[in-house]
Each structure stands twice: as C-alpha cells, then as structure tokens.
Scaffold this motif. Structure first.
Motif, mmCIF file in Angstrom:
data_model
loop_
_atom_site.group_PDB
_atom_site.id
_atom_site.type_symbol
_atom_site.label_atom_id
_atom_site.label_comp_id
_atom_site.label_asym_id
_atom_site.label_seq_id
_atom_site.Cartn_x
_atom_site.Cartn_y
_atom_site.Cartn_z
ATOM 1 N N ILE A 178 0.848 -1.204 0.000
ATOM 2 C CA ILE A 178 0.000 0.000 0.000
ATOM 3 C C ILE A 178 0.883 1.253 0.000
ATOM 4 O O ILE A 178 0.604 2.224 -0.705
ATOM 5 C CB ILE A 178 -0.978 -0.013 1.193
ATOM 6 C CG1 ILE A 178 -1.942 -1.206 1.057
ATOM 7 C CG2 ILE A 178 -1.764 1.309 1.278
ATOM 8 C CD1 ILE A 178 -2.846 -1.446 2.250
ATOM 9 N N ASN A 225 -3.948 0.851 5.795
ATOM 10 C CA ASN A 225 -4.638 1.414 4.633
ATOM 11 C C ASN A 225 -5.227 2.782 4.979
ATOM 12 O O ASN A 225 -6.188 3.226 4.385
ATOM 13 C CB ASN A 225 -5.744 0.474 4.131
ATOM 14 C CG ASN A 225 -6.206 0.828 2.723
ATOM 15 O OD1 ASN A 225 -5.446 1.389 1.927
ATOM 16 N ND2 ASN A 225 -7.459 0.540 2.411
ATOM 17 N N ASP A 261 -7.499 -3.713 -0.210
ATOM 18 C CA ASP A 261 -6.675 -4.328 0.830
ATOM 19 C C ASP A 261 -7.245 -5.728 1.057
ATOM 20 O O ASP A 261 -8.287 -5.885 1.689
ATOM 21 C CB ASP A 261 -6.739 -3.475 2.096
ATOM 22 C CG ASP A 261 -6.070 -4.147 3.287
ATOM 23 O OD1 ASP A 261 -5.641 -5.310 3.168
ATOM 24 O OD2 ASP A 261 -5.988 -3.502 4.351
#
Lengths: 417, 148
Positions: A106, A134, A208
């Motif tokens: 990420i 996230n 995610d």
C-alpha cells in the motif's frame, strides 16, 4: 477451483496433523487453541519444508549470477510469481510485485502512484473500518500533496453505509482504497458495487485483501480492481513477503518507489533508467525464500480449496455467534454471520479486553485484545478495546466451545457472573 | 527479564498467572480508592497507553511539600485500575521527595500479584503519570502549593 456444489466439507482434524505448532501445550499442559488467525496464520510442515529445501539446496541471489545455483534460485523465485499470478488470476506475471507485505504494498502505491497522480484539491476515499496500514499511508500522502481524505461511514451494525456513496465518489476522487474484509468486524464489503462507482468517475481502486486472500476467492480480472495488496503470513506463508497486484497499464506509468539494485536498466553517474516490470518495483535483493514459501502455501491452499475453507469458517462463525449470544453481557461488534468472514470481535460488559484475553490464555485460547490496528473504527463504535477471535480451516467447533467456556470463566473470575 | 530455560518460563508464568486476579486486586478495581476529581488540585497529569487504549489522569493536592490528596480517573483494564487505586492510597501523606523516590520496583511490590512483562506496563501506567504530575502544576495552583 471446484464448483460450489462440489464442496467437500473440511475435516479440520485431518489437516491439523500438518501443523506442528497446533500440537503445542501451553505451559506444558493446556492444548493450544489458536484463534488469532487474522493477525497471522500458522504454517504447515510442507511450507516450512519448502523453505528449508530452498535454503539447503537451491539458494543464491536471483537475477544476478550466470552460475547454476543462481539459475535454480531465480527459477524458483519466478515460478513463485507465476503461482501467485494463477492464484489471483492476473493476466500477466509482471503484474505481481513481491513486497514485504500488505503494508509495504500500500505504501508503494501511495508513494509511487500517489505522488505522481494526486495533487491538492483531489480526494482519496477510504472507509472508517480501514486497518491503519490502509489509512496512514494516505494520510502521509495528504500531508505531502494537500489532497483531502474522505470516509465511507460504518453503520452501527458494522456494514458500510453506502447510501450517500454518490456524494462521496465524485470527479474529484482519484482513488478509493478499501478493505475487502474488515479485520475487526469481519464484514465482507460489497467491492463490486464500490469499484464500478469509482470507475464511473475514472478513479482508481486499491483493495486491501490482507484478510480476504487467505479465505476468499480472489480473481483480479473479475474484480476489476486496479491494485490489490495482500500478505503471505496470513495465508500460511512466511512473514516478510506480500504481494502488490497492479494493472499492467497503470504500473508501467508509475515511477519506481525505491531505488537500488535490480530496479534499473542502466545507471550512469548522472542518472539511471528504470528497469521493466516487475523489477522496477523490486529494488534490492528480494525476499527470495519467503516468495518460495508463499508459493508453497498457495499450493497447500489449493489442495484444500478456498470454497471449502469459506464453508468451514462459516460454520465456526455461526457457532461463535450462537454461543457468544448465550453469554450475558457480550456485545458482538459487526454484522451477523451471513455478512462476515471468520472473524468475530466482541466486548464483555465491565471487563476490559486485556483481562478477557488473559483469562482465555489460561484456557489455552489465544485471542486478540486491543484495537487491532483500527483505532478510528473503535472510536466510531464507542469502545476503547475489544477482543477478537479469528478462524482458519484448521479450527474446530470444539475450539469455539472452549472459547465460550473461557469467557464464562472470565466473568466468574472477574466477579461479573 | 531473561529466562534461562523453558522450564523456568513455564514455572514463572504458571505462578504469575494464578495470582493476577487476587481478591485485593479485584477489590481495588471494582471499588477504587479516590477515583474522580480532586478539588483544589495543585498538580495534574494525564497519559495513555495507546496500545491498549488505557487512559489515566492523576490529580494531586500538594501542600507543604506533602501529598495531601491523590485522585485518579480513567479507563483501563483491571490491572491498571487496581494499581492506580493502590497507588493513590499509598501516596497520601508522603513527601514530594518520597514520591519521587518511589520507584517502579516498589510499585510492582505494592501491587503484590506477580505480573508478566506485558502486564507490568498496565501496572506502571498510573505510577508514570504520578511521576510526571509532580512536575506539572495546574494553572490555578499558585500560592500554597509545590511549584517545582
């Protein structure tokens, strides 16, 4: 993948024999009941042995030597990439970037894609149930660029409130980054609906998949996500390996994130040219053996069948909801079992999560206590900390019963019974 | 803490496990001493343990270099609430210097029940807050209070 009507129910006892750690007796006496799989799963002998063999028989650096051993190592490493590609049904192998984990994946997107595509006035859309990994990378991107972060709220029942989604997804939205399954609530989010809304305004979508990849079918072509991130260690692979899937056309336009060996085509004293995908995003010696371990874990997963895993975890979750509802003073966070994966978080009235987990530990039951890296979600739910039981295919219904018994004991010890 | 071998870990953990939720610990956490606000506090400090979400605020009334009153409030586990309650009781009447000298080891002995290292943090939260509070006079603490 077997068809849904061909699912053979899982016998967890048969699979457990592959997991040496599940034989552990806590403090020498009490059988381990491992219900912390959302934090990290355990790994079978086959995965451990695949890594031992890699070190003992095939290990050298990859993509560097002309010697035989380096070729062996490179083949195993690249075969692992192919295994991952097939597992997630990506079109190309080079759409699979090996990273250190979901968090690293990420961060790669937030840094490389974010810094080059996002500017002040743009918006990033997240949900209020995101794991810190996230959330924080996007907050850092907002600090660097001046973009704004907006959030899809969470209803009291633990599902996403999508009523105002058309006000949240606008032409200012550059990316929607969303978890497939909440690591706290277990909620399975309606990705397809959110992805099509995002694509309608030409926003990118990052999924995610840390909590979903080990438990749910992941087909990136069907999903049409632009980025998907997940970790090896939650799906029986080792820690230190993760995957970033990115659509080829997007990855090609992204600048490299980390500089170093491997990611270059050529280097001069006054500059460099980046290499091709996937090397462009794999600077330095990669996690070679962890990648081999991940591939072995995927093989193992495929032998069981994701659909069967899903089915078994659903039984465990239903039983957990049922037994917990019978304990006075338990509040389950999140929706009912029909809308959740194998994760059940809860709080006990007037007993702190740490005390609950401590007493569960006496029964050999390993559960999580705290905010599970989702502080904003806990704030929204109005609790400081919660307990979380999370399952994998090797957990048994009997273990759920032991959890319920431990909770009753916690109430007794804490004088709340 | 360093453990020599597996047997020792097992022994120590079993030993401490059995003793955490002793009667006196539960009594303190269920009915804490001086949980609330201290009227006329001269010193106050608040801190949290973000890892578990525990928060403790300590308010002291210090008069003539002695702790005349000690109060705490906050949210936390049984260990952090019970230890805060025990500490408030212990502090009252002590000189500021005595409180400064009251170390972490003494706090753990005061608690009596043996704690594993990760639960020692819960036990030491209010103690750390007290140590900081000694150096944190409240705004309206002028005149008769400790100012150092």
């Amino acid at each position: 993948m077997p068809a849904v009507d061909a699912i053979t129910p899982i016998d967890p006892h048969a699979w457990r024999t592959d997991f040496p750690i599940l034989e552990t007796r806590i403090r020498g006496t009490c059988p381990l009941i491992y219900l912390d799989n959302a934090a990290t799963a355990q790994r079978p002998r086959q995965v451990i042995q695949a890594m031992v063999s890699a070190y003992e028989e095939h290990y050298a650096n990859v993509h560097r030597g002309v010697h035989w051993l380096s070729d062996q190592s490179t083949d195993l490493y690249e075969n692992s990439r192919e295994k991952v590609r097939s597992f997630i049904n990506a079109v190309h192998c080079h759409e699979v970037i090996f990273t250190a984990g979901t968090t690293a994946a990420i961060n790669l997107v937030a840094r490389s894609w974010g810094d080059s595509q996002v500017k002040a006035g743009d918006e990033i859309l997240l949900t209020m149930m995101e794991h810190h990994s996230n959330l924080v990378p996007w907050q850092q991107l907002a600090e660097r660029t001046g973009c704004t972060i907006r959030f899809i709220p969470v209803r009291d029942n633990g599902t996403l409130a999508l009523d105002n989604i058309d006000e949240l997804v606008t032409e200012r939205t550059k990316i929607v980054a969303i978890t497939a399954i909440s690591n706290v609530l277990g909620t399975i989010n309606p990705l397809q609906e959110i992805i099509s809304k995002a694509h309608a305004v030409e926003a990118k979508v990052l999924v995610d998949a840390a909590q979903s990849a080990p438990h749910e079918v992941l087909d990136v072509q069907q999903l049409q996500a632009d980025f998907v991130a997940f970790s090896g260690h939650k799906m029986m692979g080792p820690s230190g390996i993760g995957v970033l899937y990115g659509r080829e056309t997007i990855l090609e336009r992204m600048p490299p994130f980390m500089g170093g060996g491997s990611m270059i085509r050529r280097v001069r004293l006054d500059g460099f040219e980046s290499g091709d995908l996937p090397a462009k995003f794999e600077a330095g010696t990669p996690p070679i053996v962890p990648a081999i371990g991940l591939a072995s874990a995927i093989e193992y997963l495929s032998r069981i069948g994701i659909a069967a895993i899903r089915e078994h975890e659903s039984l465990l979750t239903q039983r957990t909801h049922q037994l917990l509802q019978e304990v006075d003073g338990v509040r389950i966070l999140g929706p009912g079992p029909a809308q959740t994966a194998g994760i059940v978080s809860f709080v006990l009235d007037r007993i702190h999560a740490h005390d609950v987990a401590q007493i569960c530990d006496r029964h050999g039951v390993a559960i999580r206590a705290g905010h599970h890296c989702a502080m904003p979600l806990h704030k929204a739910l109005g609790v400081n900390a919660s307990n979380r039981a999370s399952f994998y295919f090797y957990n048994t219904l009997d273990e759920v019963d032991r959890l319920a018994a431990a909770l009753k004991d916690a109430k007794k010890i804490m004088r709340r019974a | 803490m360093y453990w020599r071998n597996k047997e020792q870990i097992t022994q120590v953990m079993m030993h401490s496990e059995e003793e955490i939720y002793q009667e006196h610990v539960l009594d303190h956490s269920d009915d804490p001493y001086h949980r609330g606000r201290c009227i006329d506090a001269t010193h106050a400090h608040e801190d949290d343990n973000p890892l578990c979400g525990d928060v403790v605020r300590v308010e002291l009334r210090i008069q003539d270099q002695r702790v005349a009153e000690a109060w705490f409030d906050g949210e936390g586990c049984c260990i952090s609430l019970a230890s805060a309650s025990m500490l408030m009781e212990e502090l009252e009447g002590k000189t500021v210097q005595d409180v400064r000298n009251f170390g972490a080891e003494q706090m753990l002995s005061l608690f009596r029940a043996k704690l594993t290292p990760n639960r020692q943090k819960c036990c030491l939260l209010s103690w750390k807050v007290v140590q900081s509070a000694l150096y944190s006079p409240t705004n309206d603490a002028t005149g008769n209070g400790e100012t150092g």
